[in-house]
Structure formats: C-alpha cells, structure tokens
Design an enzyme around this catalytic site. Sequence first.
Site, PDB file in Angstrom:
ATOM      1  N   GLY A   1       0.814  -1.201   0.000  1.00 43.59           N
ATOM      2  CA  GLY A   1       0.000   0.000   0.000  1.00 43.59           C
ATOM      3  C   GLY A   1       0.846   1.248   0.000  1.00 43.59           C
ATOM      4  O   GLY A   1       0.562   2.219  -0.710  1.00 43.59           O
TER       5      GLY A   1
ATOM      6  N   MET B   1       5.091   2.805   1.581  1.00 44.61           N
ATOM      7  CA  MET B   1       6.338   2.565   2.312  1.00 44.61           C
ATOM      8  C   MET B   1       6.837   3.874   2.879  1.00 44.61           C
ATOM      9  O   MET B   1       6.965   4.863   2.163  1.00 44.61           O
ATOM     10  CB  MET B   1       7.387   1.937   1.385  1.00 44.61           C
ATOM     11  CG  MET B   1       8.724   1.706   2.057  1.00 44.61           C
ATOM     12  SD  MET B   1       8.568   0.554   3.452  1.00 44.61           S
ATOM     13  CE  MET B   1       9.870   1.183   4.517  1.00 44.61           C
ATOM     14  N   GLU B   2       7.159   3.845   4.182  1.00 45.29           N
ATOM     15  CA  GLU B   2       7.405   5.058   4.943  1.00 45.29           C
ATOM     16  C   GLU B   2       8.828   5.584   4.867  1.00 45.29           C
ATOM     17  O   GLU B   2       9.293   6.283   5.777  1.00 45.29           O
ATOM     18  CB  GLU B   2       7.069   4.806   6.423  1.00 45.29           C
ATOM     19  CG  GLU B   2       7.972   3.791   7.130  1.00 45.29           C
ATOM     20  CD  GLU B   2       7.473   2.366   7.087  1.00 45.29           C
ATOM     21  OE1 GLU B   2       7.941   1.534   7.882  1.00 45.29           O
ATOM     22  OE2 GLU B   2       6.599   2.079   6.243  1.00 45.29           O
TER      23      GLU B   2
ATOM     24  N   HIS C   1      -1.069   6.678   8.507  1.00 49.06           N
ATOM     25  CA  HIS C   1      -0.230   5.544   8.910  1.00 49.06           C
ATOM     26  C   HIS C   1       1.240   5.823   8.604  1.00 49.06           C
ATOM     27  O   HIS C   1       2.111   5.658   9.464  1.00 49.06           O
ATOM     28  CB  HIS C   1      -0.700   4.290   8.163  1.00 49.06           C
ATOM     29  CG  HIS C   1       0.002   3.036   8.563  1.00 49.06           C
ATOM     30  ND1 HIS C   1      -0.535   2.152   9.468  1.00 49.06           N
ATOM     31  CD2 HIS C   1       1.195   2.506   8.186  1.00 49.06           C
ATOM     32  CE1 HIS C   1       0.287   1.129   9.628  1.00 49.06           C
ATOM     33  NE2 HIS C   1       1.355   1.323   8.858  1.00 49.06           N
ATOM     34  N   GLU C   2       1.515   6.252   7.378  1.00 47.40           N
ATOM     35  CA  GLU C   2       2.907   6.466   6.969  1.00 47.40           C
ATOM     36  C   GLU C   2       3.537   7.652   7.692  1.00 47.40           C
ATOM     37  O   GLU C   2       4.741   7.632   7.988  1.00 47.40           O
ATOM     38  CB  GLU C   2       2.991   6.666   5.458  1.00 47.40           C
ATOM     39  CG  GLU C   2       2.414   5.534   4.626  1.00 47.40           C
ATOM     40  CD  GLU C   2       2.909   4.157   5.046  1.00 47.40           C
ATOM     41  OE1 GLU C   2       4.118   4.016   5.327  1.00 47.40           O
ATOM     42  OE2 GLU C   2       2.086   3.219   5.102  1.00 47.40           O
TER      43      GLU C   2
ATOM     44  N   HIS D   1       4.643   6.723  11.090  1.00 42.22           N
ATOM     45  CA  HIS D   1       5.910   5.979  10.998  1.00 42.22           C
ATOM     46  C   HIS D   1       7.133   6.889  11.057  1.00 42.22           C
ATOM     47  O   HIS D   1       8.227   6.428  11.403  1.00 42.22           O
ATOM     48  CB  HIS D   1       5.963   5.196   9.689  1.00 42.22           C
ATOM     49  CG  HIS D   1       5.423   3.810   9.781  1.00 42.22           C
ATOM     50  ND1 HIS D   1       5.734   2.952  10.816  1.00 42.22           N
ATOM     51  CD2 HIS D   1       4.608   3.112   8.943  1.00 42.22           C
ATOM     52  CE1 HIS D   1       5.118   1.794  10.614  1.00 42.22           C
ATOM     53  NE2 HIS D   1       4.428   1.865   9.495  1.00 42.22           N
TER      54      HIS D   1
END
Length: 945
Positions: free
Chosen positions: A353, A355-356, A389-390, A393
């Site tokens: 989905g 990548m941080e 969410h990212e 992070h």
Amino acid sequence: MDCKENNIMENDIRTTTLQIQMPMEGYLISKQKGTCFVSAIVILIVLAFILAILLVSASRKPSCIDELSLPELVIDEKKVFDGRLPDNLVPINYLIKLTPYLDEVDGGKMRTFDGSVRIEARCARPTSKITLHAQYLDINRDSIQIKDSELNSLEVRDVSTDELYNFYVISTYPALQKEKVYVIEMNYVGSLNNTDLVGFYISTYAVGNTTRTIAVSQLETTFARMVFPAFDEPRYKATFDIVITHRVGRTAVSNMPVILTEVNGDWLTVTFDTSPIMSTYLVGLTVTDFAFRETTTANGVKMRVWARNDRIESAVYALETGSKMLTFLEELWDIPYPLSKLDMLAAPEFRFGAMENWGIVIYAEQRMLYNVSSDNPPTGQQVAMIIGHELVHQWFGNMVTMDWWSDTWLNEAFASYFEFVAVDEVEPTWDIFEQFFQGDATFMALQDDAEADSHPTVMDVGWLPDIWKMFDSRGYQRGACMARMMQAFLGDEVFYEGLRNYVRDFMYKNAISDDVYRYLTEASIGRSNVDVKEVMDPWMLQKGYPLVTITRTTDTTAVADQKPYSNDPNGEGFGPSWYVPLTYTHSGRMIVDNPKHVWMRKSSADLELSDAEDDDWILGNINQLGFFRVNYDADNWEKLIAQLIEDHKKIPLANRAALVDDVFSMSQSMDIDAVTALRVGYYLKKEEDYTPIKAVIIHLDFFKSMLERTTAYGYYKKYIQNMFRPMYDKLGWNFTYENHVDYHLRKSAVESACYTDYGPCIDTATSIYKRWIDGQGEYKIADDIIEVVMCSAIKAGTENDWRFALSMLHSTSALACTKDFTLIKEYMEESLHMSDIFTTLGYIKQQSAIGYHLAWEFLMDNFELLVHVKEESAYKAVWEFAGNMNRGKDLAMLEQFGRTYSHMPSLEVSSFYQSLNKVKLNIAWMDKNYNAVYDWLKGISAEDG
C-alpha cells in the site's frame, strides 16, 4: 487392478458431485415428518438410487479409489535460522552512487544499474572478516578496497559468499582492530528487472500509445542488499549520502533534499544531503518523469506530492491532508519532524500500500490519489488513513526503530492505531473512531487471531517467510487494538506521557518491546500503577485472546471466567490465560464514561453490581476497548435481546457492534447456539449507525455457506431482507458523498436488498442496467454500484443482458449471477485458458447452490489441465470449496480427492487436512444448529409476512 488409472478415479469424484446435488439428507426430510406423500416420494427416490448404484457396480470394474491412502502429512523440522550478522562492525555512514539505465538507447545495460558504495564503519571487536549482505549484485572483486582512518590499505585475501543468508564475506590482512574506523569500498552492477517489485526496480505506465519507464525502490524488509552491499539489519543504523546519475528528462528524488546538480551531456548527477541516522530499509529512491505540487506546513516543512502528469490534480488531497497531519503529529508528540522536507510519490506499480521511507513516502497510486469531486468516500477514507499511517511511521519506525523483526509491532501497531487519531483530527466529521475503528481493526483482528494458524504478535523470526508474518493483521490491526487497550487501562495522560518519553529517549536508536513497556510503567507510577510488561507479555507472546464469560450469581454479584477463544473448538496452542482489564456496567446504573473496572489476573474475577435488580442486564467490555470476546449466561442474553428490540440506543454504539460481532462469532465457534445470534441480529432493522451493520455483514457469508443448500435458505434470505428493507426504503439509491456514514449505510442496504431479491431494489437495478445497454456502454454506472446493478439485472434478465455484460467487461463477478446454467458453463469454458479461471470459479461457487455444484464439477473435470498449468492455484481452488461443505457426502468427496491426488505437493498436504478439519467443523455445526435455525427462521418469516 491398476490403481493409477486417473480416469476411473476422476469418474468416482464426479459421481459424488452428482450425488450431492440431491436435497440435503436429514436437513430436508426432518422437516417433512407426517407428510406421507413426500415420504413415499423419498422412498422411491432412494430405491431408484440404490438400484442405479447396483447396476453401475455390476457393469464396471470395482473402483480402486478406496484402496488408496490419503496423502501423508509430514511436518518438517524447522531449520534453525543462524543468519544474523556478527556484531564486530558497526556502520557509521554509507556513500551510495547509482546510475540506473531505463531507456532503449542504453542498449545491453537497459534494466540494470551501476553502483558503488563506500561504507565507513567502526570495529567493535577485532576481526579479519567483514560480513555484509549482498543479493543479486555482481560485485567487482578487483574494486574492493579496505582502508583505515590513516588511509592505510588492508589486503583483501579472499572473498566468499553464503547464498542462504545473502552474506558477502571479505577476508582481510591484517585484522581490523577494535575501536578503529575503516572504509570499505566496492563497485557493482545490479538488476532493475525485478518483477517482485522489491529492491530498485523498473516500473512502466502508459500515456496514450507510449510506454513511460521509471525506477522506484522498496527496501523493506530485507531488500536493501539488492541495491547496495550493506549491514542490512534494522539495528545497524547509519547516515546515508545518496548520489544518483540519470538521463535528462527525469527527476531523482530520495530521502533528503538535493544539494548539488551537475549536467554532463544527456546525464544529470544529483547529490542529496546527508540523512539522519536510520536503518537501511528506509532508504528511498525514485527516478521519474512525474509532475509535483508543493506546500509548506505550518511548522516550515516543505512538502511535495508526485504523480504522473495526467493524475497530479488527484494528489492535491494527499498534499493538503498530509500537511495538516504532519503538523498535528509534531504537536501530539512534542517532537519536531527532523527533516526539512517530505515527498510523497504515487507509483503506478507498487507491491504494498505504501512505504514510509524517511523523507520520501512511496504509495501505490490507488492509495494516494483521490479526486474530491468524483471519487467515492471509501477512496478518500482509504487515502487519508494510509497517509496517517505512513506519517506516524516518521516517529514510530523511522525515528525509533525495532531492534529486529520480532518486534515489528513497535512500528506497525502504533502506526495502525494513531492513523485513526490523525484522521480524526483532520476529518472530524467522519466519526472515524465511533463508526469505523471496530470494523476496520477490531473485528478483523479478533477473527484472524482466533484461527488455528494464528501466531503471537512477538515471536522469534529469521527466515524471510517468517518475517513477513510479522506484517499481517497480528502486527497491524491486532497491534492497534493492543495500543488502544493500553491507553484504556493506563489513561490518556499516562499513555501519551510514556510514549513521548519513549520516542524522545530512543530517538535515532533501536528498541525492543520491554523498552516501551518500561516507559509506560514509569509514567503510570502514582496514577494507574500498572506493571505494563506483566500485563502485556501474555497478550504479545501468546497467540489468541480470551473469551470472558459473565455469569450472574445473585442480583448484585456476578463472576467472570476466562478461557482461550478459538474459531475451532478443538484449536490448540492458544493462551492459556491473560491479564484482562474488564470493565462492566448494568442497566440499573448505566455508567459508560468511567465504568467499573476489575483485573482478571490470569484467572476469574468477582463483579459487584451495585443497586442492580433481578431484571437488569449486565454489559461487559464497555466500548470494546479490551481485546477479547464476552459471553453471558442465557438469562442475560434474553435481557439484552429484549433491550435491543425495545430501545437499542440504551446500549452504547460500540457495545451494540461488539454484541453483534461476538455473538455471531461465538455461534460459529459453537460457544453459543446460532439462534441466539440470529435473534440478536434481528434488532438491526432499527439500527441507523454503521458499525453494528458492518459487524453483521462480516458474518452473513458463514450462515449463507451453511444454509444455501438447504430448505432453510429461503427463510434466511427473507431474514436478511427484513433486516435491511427499512434502511433501503429510507435511503434508496441516492448516493451522495457528503456524509460518510450515510454512504456506507446506503451501500450496505442496496447490496443486501438486491442480494435477497427485494423487488424495488431489483427493479431499480434493472432500470439502470437498461440505460447502460441502451447507451451501448456510454452511460456510466457509478463504481459504487456497478457490481450490484449488473448482478441483479443479469439474475432477473435475459441471455442478451448477460452477453452485453460479457462483451463490455468480460471478467466480472456479475456474470456468475445468471440463472441460466448453460451460460454459467460457457463462462467457465471461456475462462478455462485464461489467467482468471480460478477467479471465475470463485464467483460462480459463491453465487448460488447450483453454481457451487457446477463450479466443483468443472474443476474436477479439468483439474489435470489446471494443475499442470498452475499447480498451487488449482489446489487452492479445491480447498476454497471446504467453507461450503457441511455434510458427510461432502467430507467423503474431499477425502476421495485426497486419495486421487495423494501425490500432491507437500505444501498442499497441510492445506488438504486443514480443509478436512473445516468440513468436519461445518458438519458439527449443522448437527448442533440446523433444526433449531430452520424452526426459528421459518417462524420469524411467518411473523414478518
């Protein structure tokens, strides 16, 4: 007799298939007692059936299928992972130079990249061997140089590799000395042609008839070693200097801002600033021809979003939302985002989905792009959630990183929880916690963690497949529930203070679970006074969770017991016990904001019900802040059901949803009878909030799969129709995007009403479909409703309706909705030699009882061909039928398949026995529940008219 004659074996399987198309024995006849005519018919059918078997048996050789053995289940001993890097060297800085070749003019170099790395490292223990990770890199041995801080060269005596652990070992003379700093340099060539979309890889997209080529990276979990030789473990943090050389016409973006750009003919060399100390998996690399939009956050961070030119305007929502969230999170943690910029890029091809990567978050396009004026609310909600969410992070994962993959939850759990907090801040009208947290996190986590193949959230891992397990729902959704539960029993002030101190003290470092427990415990001293490690270890180191059963003992007392909960009553390896923070209240004195609380310290607990009377009901796990299910004694269930029917709003929204999810789950695991679940669900015709509706929708498929081939199924569809009809009649098809809750309710109502063949719903769907046909596809059906419109219209329509859909879309689940068996067979034949045959079979199996039988028969008839083309998918397609199998003949049929294909791959043998167990559980469920379910559904159908 030759027991290898596959044609005989296959005929036996198909014969069984035809047999199971008869009405279900026991479940049909048991409802016809006293009906002499039906009994006579049944007897004649049985006699004719027996005669047919005798004739067939006399006319052919006896089948050898029963002489064959079931496949042997061999449990391999797990190979010990011994692939951690030695701790004799600690990286300080990487200088990485990359030149990707993306164009035809690059000739033989196209889809490769040239690379060089210079690693500065400190020697922690004397050693004559430098062990790095390197995978799929062609390293030029002659280019390897090792120098100390005085620029003295060390001799490279030998180079060896260990492919099992991706080790690249350089032997030196003399040995490296403790506390000295060394520089390791080498050149290499890598591949961009990675179809797994990991490492540094080529991605393409179309603009008209032109194919555009870009390069994107994905280095988590262990894929940095595919881009540069590295100490590729999370604990080995270092700073990074990145230099990318690429052709003019594209833009390179990495973790840090550009500090120098040099032009050399058709090539640009871009040098990026030095990164903070970070793990290798957080390096981000992109070379694209994308457009961007930019802004500056309230705290001065430059933020840009990147997307292909024709989609860039759909990235504006991500830019605005991300900017607000980043500022909010800085203030929430009282710790500034440490970089001067943050890029977010929408990649057309991306494995995950998002990548941080620190300073350059890469998303799959569909997870970042959202057109506010035309896309539906779930798209916007999904985009906002993943951005949240990212960005979380950037603190939990990037600033503080788990020491090893065993503690992945330290990254993912907090990101999965605080994404809700971030979204709630920037989109307060969505009611994200009240309406969506349970449906998106709690219900999924409870379901998955009760499966036999569940695993602890924290466990020893090493091999890549085991590392990937740390990124499933146990780390994400379950982890989010763990964070929420800790916040509940610690209190907001303690929870946030502990986490802020944890992040501040571990900034640019690595942590393990005990570290966060320690900081939360210290923050609780003098307030909630909780030993967080003592409480949380059973939750994190064991798989599963408890089923808490509350039993009334007197008017003013009750007892709460716990046991491990499993979807399989015979499940093993769960629990055995937990520290359960149980909150509770009763209807005589409803307190939900600060309810009574008791600790179940790996045992039972006594509950005091002050001022309660005999007719009051008890409610446990208030607002479902604890991660467990709750059962009650039969009398309390009766009182709760009565309350739901009389005035459901007296029970808090979150608990109404929890009651629905718990009771339907417990009916599936046979911890409670199925009729109780159906009675609880009956109140939902009055429900106006989304979370309880989402809770029941999750479970409807199980009841469908159990009842679809029985005479109870018509009554069950009527039950569902009566549940959703009031909502459908109120909301209809007028989809608007202003209110997220109304949107989800309307979509659920339309789908459920049409599924149950509710006349007004079918009529509207047919009318919309007709407009689509009349416009030859020019009339656009909204994406929200296209499947339900097509399925409903095709189910009620003609062959021409079906063929028009086939010509327009070819592969869609709606094509399986036709009642014309010949068209279903044609659909399967059309799909046989295409990659989507297994998807087609899944659609057909799910649409109807006859579809189930036709799909099974087709799969068996063509299994030899399918298993030859795609072995794993062919077997998986068989196992997926087990969810619908629920009687003795089904079990015998699956066992026959196992005997016929006893040579199946060892990986499939385990799935075969899991499927057998599933069928046995389904049979047990039917034996326990079917007759009572039939009687209740028939009775309630008569009452509803």
